[in-house]
Scaffold this active site. Structure first.
Site, PDB file in Angstrom:
ATOM      1  N   ARG A 251      16.151 -69.435 -22.472  1.00 28.38           N
ATOM      2  CA  ARG A 251      15.475 -68.808 -21.341  1.00 28.38           C
ATOM      3  C   ARG A 251      13.996 -68.746 -21.627  1.00 28.38           C
ATOM      4  NH1 ARG A 251      17.654 -63.247 -18.876  1.00 28.38           N
ATOM      5  NH2 ARG A 251      17.673 -62.562 -21.027  1.00 28.38           N
TER       6      ARG A 251
ATOM      7  N   ASP B  94      22.441 -61.685 -30.062  1.00 28.23           N
ATOM      8  CA  ASP B  94      22.048 -60.889 -31.233  1.00 28.23           C
ATOM      9  C   ASP B  94      23.206 -60.046 -31.744  1.00 28.23           C
ATOM     10  OD1 ASP B  94      19.478 -61.779 -31.524  1.00 28.23           O
ATOM     11  OD2 ASP B  94      18.596 -60.237 -30.246  1.00 28.23           O
TER      12      ASP B  94
HETATM   13  N1  URA Z   1      21.676 -61.989 -21.948  1.00 29.81           N
HETATM   14  C1  URA Z   1      22.134 -61.008 -22.752  1.00 29.81           C
HETATM   15  O1  URA Z   1      22.496 -61.262 -23.891  1.00 29.81           O
HETATM   16  N2  URA Z   1      22.166 -59.758 -22.270  1.00 29.81           N
HETATM   17  C2  URA Z   1      21.782 -59.434 -21.029  1.00 29.81           C
HETATM   18  O2  URA Z   1      21.854 -58.267 -20.649  1.00 29.81           O
HETATM   19  C3  URA Z   1      21.301 -60.478 -20.206  1.00 29.81           C
HETATM   20  C4  URA Z   1      21.264 -61.748 -20.688  1.00 29.81           C
END
Ligand code: URA
Length: 209
Positions: free
Chosen positions: A104, A203
């Protein structure tokens, strides 16, 4: 919200609640995701085509059912998709696996592709795309767009959690792709995180924060 399958089985909901807790360890987060993924696999494969084959039991010969057609493809959107992939492969061990690397862009929140590797003969296969969080929907839309270039027989999308914004984006772009999710949370925040959500799934799976 048509074409959205909410997997509201008590086992899934209970495990999801445990995963949301901010003090859940990496170990337990990963294990719970693995368990939920097995249960989601059960739901998303419910309508897989079957065929009859002849089987000899110790007592007699019978016609019995097996899954029909080319092996299913599980497509993991890296890196968090791996967390769902493992559990699903436990239930469908013969499935083929594809990977799509998308990150992203932190400013625009749009999806940028850096990796794409699929099995052969995709035009004869059913595809299940996995990513724990359908948030902005941008990665999911880009992944499905890319997969459609290979003309698979069908595409389904499985996530753990989504929000109204993610569902709308995905359904506008790909109304033909059913979404399987364990929950639709309240909203997306300005950083592209789902609220109340469970934080950053990648994470939490990999213990990178
Ligand atoms: N990706 C994630 O890991 N958590 C979110 O809340 C949105 C996208």
């Amino acid at each position: 919200m048509s074409n959205v399958h909410l997997v509201d089985h008590p086992l899934v909901q209970h495990k999801l609640t445990l995963m949301r807790r901010k003090d859940a360890s990496t170990n337990s987060f990963r294990r719970l995701l693995n368990e939920i993924s097995m249960l989601m696999a059960y739901e998303v494969t419910r309508d897989m085509p079957m065929q009859d084959i002849e089987v000899e039991t110790p007592l007699e010969t019978m016609q019995a059912k097996v899954i029909d057609g080319k092996k299913l493809v599980l497509v993991s959107i890296l890196r968090a998709g791996t967390g769902i992939l493992d559990g699903m492969l436990t239930v469908v061990p013969g499935a083929r696996v594809g990977h799509i690397g998308l990150y992203r862009d932190p400013k625009t929140l749009t999806a940028v592709e850096y990796y794409f590797k699929m099995p052969g003969e995709m035009e004869n296969r059913d595809v299940i795309v996995v990513d724990p969080m359908l948030a902005t929907g941008n990665s999911a839309v880009a992944a499905v767009e890319r997969l459609k270039e290979l003309n698979p027989k069908s595409i389904k999308f499985v996530c753990l959690l989504t929000c109204p914004e993610g569902v709308v984006t995905m359904q506008k772009a790909h109304p033909d792709v059913p979404i399987y999710t364990a929950a639709i949370d309240r909203e997306l925040n300005s950083h592209g995180y789902i609220l109340p959500g469970l934080g950053d799934a990648g994470d939490r799976i990999f213990g990178t924060k």
